[in-house]
Scaffold this motif. Structure first.
Motif, PDB file in Angstrom:
ATOM      1  N   GLU A 825       0.829  -1.238  -0.044  1.00 33.87           N
ATOM      2  CA  GLU A 825       0.223   0.140  -0.040  1.00 33.87           C
ATOM      3  C   GLU A 825       0.842   1.344  -0.084  1.00 33.87           C
ATOM      4  OE1 GLU A 825      -2.122   3.124   1.367  1.00 33.87           O
ATOM      5  OE2 GLU A 825      -0.711   2.129   2.832  1.00 33.87           O
ATOM      6  N   ALA A 826       1.835   1.202   0.799  1.00 34.03           N
ATOM      7  CA  ALA A 826       2.671   2.428   0.699  1.00 34.03           C
ATOM      8  C   ALA A 826       3.516   2.626  -0.447  1.00 34.03           C
ATOM      9  CB  ALA A 826       3.919   2.192   1.848  1.00 34.03           C
ATOM     10  N   LEU A 827       3.985   1.588  -1.034  1.00 36.85           N
ATOM     11  CA  LEU A 827       4.600   1.493  -2.531  1.00 36.85           C
ATOM     12  C   LEU A 827       3.582   2.321  -3.567  1.00 36.85           C
ATOM     13  CD1 LEU A 827       6.763  -1.506  -2.421  1.00 36.85           C
ATOM     14  CD2 LEU A 827       7.618   0.784  -2.744  1.00 36.85           C
ATOM     15  N   GLU A 828       2.298   1.636  -3.485  1.00 34.96           N
ATOM     16  CA  GLU A 828       1.296   2.019  -4.473  1.00 34.96           C
ATOM     17  C   GLU A 828       0.919   3.598  -4.285  1.00 34.96           C
ATOM     18  OE1 GLU A 828      -1.572  -1.094  -4.283  1.00 34.96           O
ATOM     19  OE2 GLU A 828      -0.386  -2.308  -5.970  1.00 34.96           O
ATOM     20  N   ARG A 829       0.872   4.059  -3.232  1.00 31.78           N
ATOM     21  CA  ARG A 829       0.617   5.410  -2.531  1.00 31.78           C
ATOM     22  C   ARG A 829       1.796   6.388  -3.400  1.00 31.78           C
ATOM     23  NH1 ARG A 829       0.967   8.559   2.023  1.00 31.78           N
ATOM     24  NH2 ARG A 829       1.729   6.803   3.107  1.00 31.78           N
ATOM     25  N   ILE A 830       2.886   5.578  -3.096  1.00 31.38           N
ATOM     26  CA  ILE A 830       4.114   6.670  -3.636  1.00 31.38           C
ATOM     27  C   ILE A 830       3.976   6.624  -5.372  1.00 31.38           C
ATOM     28  CG2 ILE A 830       6.729   6.867  -3.937  1.00 31.38           C
ATOM     29  CD1 ILE A 830       6.980   5.290  -1.345  1.00 31.38           C
ATOM     30  N   LYS A 831       3.615   5.499  -5.725  1.00 31.38           N
ATOM     31  CA  LYS A 831       3.605   5.428  -7.153  1.00 31.38           C
ATOM     32  C   LYS A 831       2.421   6.268  -7.843  1.00 31.38           C
ATOM     33  CE  LYS A 831       3.578   2.010 -10.812  1.00 31.38           C
ATOM     34  NZ  LYS A 831       3.175   0.690 -11.261  1.00 31.38           N
ATOM     35  N   ALA A 832       1.292   6.321  -7.232  1.00 31.13           N
ATOM     36  CA  ALA A 832       0.287   7.098  -7.634  1.00 31.13           C
ATOM     37  C   ALA A 832       0.265   8.443  -7.420  1.00 31.13           C
ATOM     38  CB  ALA A 832      -1.067   6.515  -6.842  1.00 31.13           C
ATOM     39  N   THR A 833       1.407   9.030  -6.698  1.00 30.92           N
ATOM     40  CA  THR A 833       1.526  10.523  -6.441  1.00 30.92           C
ATOM     41  C   THR A 833       1.747  11.215  -7.924  1.00 30.92           C
ATOM     42  OG1 THR A 833       2.791   9.857  -4.276  1.00 30.92           O
ATOM     43  CG2 THR A 833       3.077  12.119  -5.365  1.00 30.92           C
ATOM     44  N   GLU A 834       0.907  12.511  -7.822  1.00 26.49           N
ATOM     45  CA  GLU A 834       0.954  12.902  -9.150  1.00 26.49           C
ATOM     46  C   GLU A 834       2.176  13.836  -9.238  1.00 26.49           C
ATOM     47  OE1 GLU A 834      -2.722  15.232  -9.415  1.00 26.49           O
ATOM     48  OE2 GLU A 834      -1.771  16.581 -11.020  1.00 26.49           O
ATOM     49  N   GLY A 835       2.710  13.635 -10.586  1.00 28.06           N
ATOM     50  CA  GLY A 835       3.815  14.232 -11.011  1.00 28.06           C
ATOM     51  C   GLY A 835       5.339  13.594 -10.425  1.00 28.06           C
ATOM     52  N   LEU A 836       5.093  12.519  -9.880  1.00 26.86           N
ATOM     53  CA  LEU A 836       6.073  11.772  -9.355  1.00 26.86           C
ATOM     54  C   LEU A 836       7.126  11.487 -10.400  1.00 26.86           C
ATOM     55  CD1 LEU A 836       6.778   9.893  -6.752  1.00 26.86           C
ATOM     56  CD2 LEU A 836       6.245   8.132  -8.092  1.00 26.86           C
ATOM     57  N   SER A 837       8.636  11.658  -9.842  1.00 23.76           N
ATOM     58  CA  SER A 837       9.664  11.785 -10.656  1.00 23.76           C
ATOM     59  C   SER A 837       9.989  10.519 -11.499  1.00 23.76           C
ATOM     60  CB  SER A 837      10.979  12.046 -10.134  1.00 23.76           C
ATOM     61  OG  SER A 837      11.019  10.920  -9.143  1.00 23.76           O
ATOM     62  N   GLY A 838      10.646  10.527 -12.699  1.00 19.44           N
ATOM     63  CA  GLY A 838      10.759   9.217 -13.447  1.00 19.44           C
ATOM     64  C   GLY A 838      11.819   8.361 -12.385  1.00 19.44           C
ATOM     65  N   ASP A 839      12.770   9.209 -11.824  1.00 17.45           N
ATOM     66  CA  ASP A 839      13.553   8.354 -11.013  1.00 17.45           C
ATOM     67  C   ASP A 839      12.709   7.121 -10.071  1.00 17.45           C
ATOM     68  OD1 ASP A 839      14.785  10.654 -11.721  1.00 17.45           O
ATOM     69  OD2 ASP A 839      16.442   9.988 -10.806  1.00 17.45           O
ATOM     70  N   THR A 840      11.908   8.017  -9.316  1.00 13.67           N
ATOM     71  CA  THR A 840      11.101   7.222  -8.225  1.00 13.67           C
ATOM     72  C   THR A 840      10.107   6.346  -8.919  1.00 13.67           C
ATOM     73  OG1 THR A 840      11.502   9.129  -6.854  1.00 13.67           O
ATOM     74  CG2 THR A 840       9.758   7.404  -6.003  1.00 13.67           C
ATOM     75  N   THR A 841       9.493   6.664  -9.831  1.00 13.17           N
ATOM     76  CA  THR A 841       8.552   5.760 -10.629  1.00 13.17           C
ATOM     77  C   THR A 841       9.312   4.503 -11.005  1.00 13.17           C
ATOM     78  OG1 THR A 841       7.410   7.679 -11.541  1.00 13.17           O
ATOM     79  CG2 THR A 841       7.000   5.545 -12.631  1.00 13.17           C
ATOM     80  N   GLU A 842      10.282   4.692 -11.514  1.00  9.38           N
ATOM     81  CA  GLU A 842      11.018   3.529 -11.817  1.00  9.38           C
ATOM     82  C   GLU A 842      11.323   2.382 -10.764  1.00  9.38           C
ATOM     83  OE1 GLU A 842      15.010   3.499 -13.393  1.00  9.38           O
ATOM     84  OE2 GLU A 842      14.813   1.623 -14.454  1.00  9.38           O
ATOM     85  N   MET A 843      11.605   2.877  -9.730  1.00  3.52           N
ATOM     86  CA  MET A 843      12.241   2.186  -8.556  1.00  3.52           C
ATOM     87  C   MET A 843      10.738   1.767  -8.001  1.00  3.52           C
ATOM     88  SD  MET A 843      15.475   2.351  -8.368  1.00  3.52           S
ATOM     89  CE  MET A 843      15.752   1.604  -6.635  1.00  3.52           C
ATOM     90  N   VAL A 844       9.864   2.191  -7.784  1.00  3.38           N
ATOM     91  CA  VAL A 844       8.667   1.718  -7.122  1.00  3.38           C
ATOM     92  C   VAL A 844       8.019   0.667  -8.183  1.00  3.38           C
ATOM     93  CG1 VAL A 844       8.033   3.588  -5.317  1.00  3.38           C
ATOM     94  CG2 VAL A 844       7.194   3.652  -7.855  1.00  3.38           C
ATOM     95  N   THR A 845       8.147   0.925  -9.350  1.00  2.00           N
ATOM     96  CA  THR A 845       7.604   0.085 -10.384  1.00  2.00           C
ATOM     97  C   THR A 845       8.352  -1.401 -10.128  1.00  2.00           C
ATOM     98  OG1 THR A 845       7.100   1.832 -11.765  1.00  2.00           O
ATOM     99  CG2 THR A 845       6.847  -0.286 -12.754  1.00  2.00           C
ATOM    100  N   ARG A 846       9.543  -1.175 -10.219  1.00  2.00           N
ATOM    101  CA  ARG A 846      10.320  -2.455 -10.068  1.00  2.00           C
ATOM    102  C   ARG A 846      10.325  -3.146  -8.676  1.00  2.00           C
ATOM    103  NH1 ARG A 846      16.174  -0.429 -10.717  1.00  2.00           N
ATOM    104  NH2 ARG A 846      16.940  -2.514 -10.366  1.00  2.00           N
ATOM    105  N   LEU A 847       9.900  -2.249  -7.922  1.00  2.43           N
ATOM    106  CA  LEU A 847       9.925  -2.892  -6.458  1.00  2.43           C
ATOM    107  C   LEU A 847       8.562  -3.508  -6.197  1.00  2.43           C
ATOM    108  CD1 LEU A 847      11.082   0.116  -4.216  1.00  2.43           C
ATOM    109  CD2 LEU A 847      11.975  -2.048  -4.059  1.00  2.43           C
ATOM    110  N   LEU A 848       7.444  -3.194  -7.007  1.00  3.11           N
ATOM    111  CA  LEU A 848       6.134  -3.852  -7.168  1.00  3.11           C
ATOM    112  C   LEU A 848       6.371  -4.984  -8.081  1.00  3.11           C
ATOM    113  CD1 LEU A 848       3.939  -0.776  -6.784  1.00  3.11           C
ATOM    114  CD2 LEU A 848       3.961  -2.670  -5.125  1.00  3.11           C
ATOM    115  N   GLY A 849       7.068  -5.154  -8.732  1.00  2.36           N
ATOM    116  CA  GLY A 849       7.549  -6.202  -9.660  1.00  2.36           C
ATOM    117  C   GLY A 849       6.702  -6.039 -10.963  1.00  2.36           C
ATOM    118  N   GLY A 850       6.697  -4.824 -11.252  1.00  2.07           N
ATOM    119  CA  GLY A 850       6.178  -4.345 -12.704  1.00  2.07           C
ATOM    120  C   GLY A 850       6.910  -4.244 -13.709  1.00  2.07           C
TER     121      GLY A 850
END
Ligand code: B3K
Ligand code: ZN
Length: 850
Positions: A825-850
């Motif tokens: 839930e914490a990772l998905e909340r980060i991922k859903a943040t509007e305007g999230l940077s490409g850096d963080t998007t890549e990391m949380v996507t990989r962390l979630l297994g995407g």
């Protein structure tokens, strides 16, 4: 490649798509008219078509730049620009590109490109920061000679290469843009010189803010020792007349190896006995050596593309580890390196972020400055050296330095040098660069008619994108002992090349006791049935210091696992073993300290996962406390003497003989504090005349929950020293127990001295929260919530530091369903943040297994 088309958004890019640059650059002239919000950068770049290019598109990277004017061969030109760069129709012949852009360093909180830190201008260009300074082909295989002019009122104005005076600099060595650097500010410097082996005198400077000069001599000494070591061991001489280091407070990582102008996080260069611990001195020495060694392994020979990052980083880490071993002793350094490797790289290799030492694809290269690229990359070099021998290793390195000087290279170029000097086919060895995951090697043994047979069976679990793996070549150093503890066979390197590989040792009188993977000759996980009696035997008798320690550690882990899973009481054989270590006057104090440090919460978790048990961080923490108390009681009678004998008299020195004594003395203090409620620690706090002793005492007091007064006194004493305050912030969170950790981290963000814009301060609080395993994973889920909130806030300010910190979640799948759900839930909340940077998007996507 990324940005191949002007409209490209951040995309996944692939090693296999590499194409040579369309245009090469011979010279670059840059003029900076410095201003906090309106710095003008004027560039004049001599391009020529690359005869080897297949794609002829002229493309310059550029981000966050306001283009004022541009011209080609003197003709004004209005380019077609996007937010990532620009294209132009250009002559199919050499031409001059000129442009002027405006940038705003003071609002650049991402700390990439040109930015301001405490009123000084500084840069960070690796990996892709130069494009935030000027339009340029910002890729490492475009190497050019730079001339720089800096206009501004600052007292000190620095760039790469040689000082031509009046803010003008010329670097004669062609370099990629990522090695460009500029610093301007009212700085002071410590000056010294170094005479190279060919007799050239090099001016050395460490530039700092006024007031920090007394913290520079150690760094200078470490620099001179590094320069000498590289000449002695690798035959590498420094190649400019000047080498400058600058300390900067706001910096995303440790330091940066810009040609002739290394920029350091102030925490990685400033040292004084009053404010720095032994650990700080050690780290500073390592980082100074590392950055200096990059001058040859990284700068003179750089990477063709960012997939080859390990070419410079793995090799340079290996070189700095060799230097530290030569300087501080190989046995303890190796233990230290392996502890780090297991804590960070094995963890990475075993989770959703696993990737090969040379990745095949990435979205944001900054996310690949990882333990795998660095530390496993270094292990791969170490294995190569073990396999071919020292002489062939240095011969291959010499060939690499002569054959590729001035070039941007690949792993293939590197390996070819060793194939050419040894005649050996390194195709199978290359799998270490290509396959992710930590190999597991199962060991079976048999003894019959005087022949002892070891059978190694290797396998590597699947990792993201790599379901199956081929067998690798694994050098496993094996020694044999008899039951009197004597060596009965010289250490043999067993080269495991097949999935199942047998090695025979003949003419033995009795079944030996093997000591396997001595010196941690390969970064693998050994799977072996081993009795605690045998472990205790090796702890007592192994002549290989690494495996001696390893035996004790395996014993400790087994004891802890049984305490956690079976509610067993602390194992007496283990406690007796530790008493024997404590009594043994032949052992180094540093080694003893390591033996008593025991496995970490994370280590135990991994061991539980391996045996199919879901780890409960709270239970592990509480069990650890019970075990630590039992250990303290077991050695209780020895502690006063150990503590007294380990006190170092005379002025503080960071030398290893003294720091090892302090390490063992403070281990004894920690045990005493569990028994005396902190009385001895309070005394040490009062009398400490250096930071190592002061901080160790404060840690014992906070752990015993009795240090309130000293904690306040520490703050009052050091509130004006940013680096010491980082320690203080970290201590508050590190020692907050279980459900108190997350609220403490949250509270620390409200402290007047907390700031989100300084990565050191952010890491002090949130790195400490992530490192406080039982606190972060407290079953309330508050740790996850507080961390996610902080990361969401930081992402808007500094994407790179945010993305890196997301790795605290990388073990999320290891836990029970409740914790997993809360972390997801914490990772998905980060991922859903509007305007999230490409850096963080890549990391949380990989962390979630995407
Ligand atoms: N090469 C730099 C790291 C740059 C990181 C960019 N995100 C420091 C080092 O490894 O020496
Ligand atoms: Zn490096």
């Amino acid at each position: 490649m990324k940005d191949a088309s002007p409209a490209a958004a951040p995309l996944e890019i692939f090693l296999s798509d590499y194409t040579p640059p369309a245009y090469l650059v011979d010279t670059v002239e840059l003029t900076f008219k410095l201003h906090p919000t309106k710095t003008r950068v004027i560039s004049k770049i001599a391009f020529r078509p690359n005869p080897e290019a297949t794609d002829k598109t002229f493309y310059l990277h550029g981000e966050d730049l306001t283009l004022i004017r541009a011209s080609i061969d003197g003709q004004d030109w209005k380019p077609y620009a996007t937010e990532h760069g620009l294209t132009a129709r250009v002559p199919d012949a050499p031409f001059i590109w000129e442009a002027e852009v405006e940038i705003s360093p003071s609002t650049n909180t991402a700390l990439e490109g040109l930015y301001m830190s405490n009123g000084m201008y500084c840069t960070q260009c690796e990996a892709e920061g130069f494009r935030k300074i000027s339009y340029y082909p910002d890729r490492p295989d475009v190497m050019a000679v730079f001339t720089v002019t800096i206009e501004g009122d600052e007292k000190v104005k620095l760039s790469n290469g040689n000082d031509l005076g009046d803010g003008k600099w010329h670097d004669p060595h062609p370099k990629p843009a990522y090695l460009f650097a500029l610093v301007a500010g009212d700085l002071v410097n410590l000056h010294d010189t170094f005479t190279t082996k060919s007799g050239r005198e090099v001016d050395l400077n460490i530039y700092v803010r006024d007031g920090d000069l007394h913290k520079t001599p150690f760094g200078m000494d470490a620099l001179k020792r590094s320069m000498k070591w590289d000449e002695d061991v690798y035959g590498r001489e420094y190649d400019l007349d000047l080498f400058n280091i600058v300390a900067v407070d706001d910096f995303n990582m440790g330091a940066m190896e810009n040609k002739g102008l290394n920029i350091f996080n102030s925490s990685a260069v400033l040292a004084s006995p009053d404010t720095s611990t032994d650990g700080n001195f050690h780290r500073i020495e390592t980082i100074i050596a590392h950055e200096y060694f990059h001058n040859w392994t990284g700068n003179r020979i750089t990477c063709r593309d960012w997939f080859q990052l390990c070419l410079k980083e793995g090799l340079t880490v290996f070189r700095d580890q060799q230097f530290s071993g030569d300087t501080r002793g190989h046995a303890v350094e190796r233990i230290n390196d392996v502890l780090q490797l297991r804590a960070r790289q094995f963890r990475e290799d075993n989770g959703p972020l696993a990737h090969p030492v040379r990745p095949e694809s990435f979205v944001e290269i900054n996310n690949f400055y990882t333990a795998t690229v660095y530390e496993k990359g270094a292990e791969v070099i170490g294995m190569l050296k073990t396999l071919i021998g020292d002489e062939a290793y240095y011969e291959g390195c010499d060939l690499y330095f002569t054959r590729h000087d001035g070039q941007a290279c690949t792993i293939e170029d590197w390996l070819k040098c060793f194939e050419d000097t040894t005649g050996r086919d390194l195709t199978q060895f290359k799998l270490w660069y290509q396959q992710a995951g930590t190999p597991r090697v199962k060991v079976d043994e048999a003894f019959q008619d005087g022949t002892y047979t070891l059978t190694f069976t290797q396998s590597t679990p699947p990792t993201p994108g790599q379901d199956t793996k081929d067998p690798r070549v694994i050098p496993i150093a094996v020694g044999l002992l008899n039951d009197a503890g004597e060596e009965i066979h010289p250490t043999k390197i067993c080269e495991v090349t097949d999935e199942v590989h047998k090695f025979r040792f003949t003419s033995l009188d009795a079944k030996p006791i093997p000591s396997i993977n001595r010196g941690f000759s390969a970064p693998i996980i050994l799977e072996r049935e081993q009795s605690n009696a045998e472990r205790a035997f090796l702890l007592a008798h192994d002549t290989d210091p690494f495996n001696k320690w390893e035996a004790g550690r395996a014993l400790a882990r087994d004891v802890m696992v049984r305490m956690v899973t079976e509610d067993a009481t602390p194992d007496q054989a283990y406690l007796d073993g530790l008493v024997a270590v404590a009594r043994d006057d032949t052992l180094d104090p540093g080694f003893k300290a390591f033996c008593f440090s025991g496995p970490s919460n994370d280590d135990i978790q991994q061991a539980l996962v391996d045996s199919g048990v879901t780890p409960d961080p709270t239970k592990i923490f509480l069990t650890g406390q019970t075990l630590n108390l039992s250990i303290s009681q077991a050695v209780q009678d020895l502690l006063p003497r150990i503590y007294a004998e380990m006190q170092v008299t005379g002025p503080y020195s960071p030398k290893v003989e003294d720091s090892d004594r302090r390490a063992w003395g403070n281990a004894a203090l920690a045990m005493l504090s569990r028994l005396d409620g902190g009385a001895q620690a309070a005394k040490q706090y009062e009398t400490a005349d250096n930071m190592t002793q002061q901080l160790a005492a404060l840690g014992c007091l906070l752990r015993a929950e009795v240090g309130e007064n000293q904690n306040q006194a520490f703050y009052d004493q050091w509130k004006d020293d940013r680096l010491v305050m980082d320690k203080w912030f970290a201590m508050q969170v590190m020692h907050a127990k279980l459900d108190k950790a997350a609220p403490k981290a949250q509270a620390m963000t409200q402290h007047p001295d907390f700031t989100m814009t300084n990565p050191n301060r952010f890491r002090a609080v949130f790195g400490a929260l992530g490192g406080n395993v039982a606190g972060f994973h407290d079953r309330s889920g508050e740790g996850y919530r507080v961390m996610a909130d902080a990361l969401i806030t930081l992402d808007k300010i500094n994407p790179q530091t945010t993305a890196r910190m997301t790795t605290v979640f990388d073990t999320w799948r290891r836990y029970d369903a409740d914790r997993q759900a809360m972390m997801r839930e914490a990772l998905e909340r980060i991922k859903a943040t509007e305007g999230l940077s490409g850096d963080t998007t890549e990391m949380v996507t990989r962390l979630l297994g995407g």
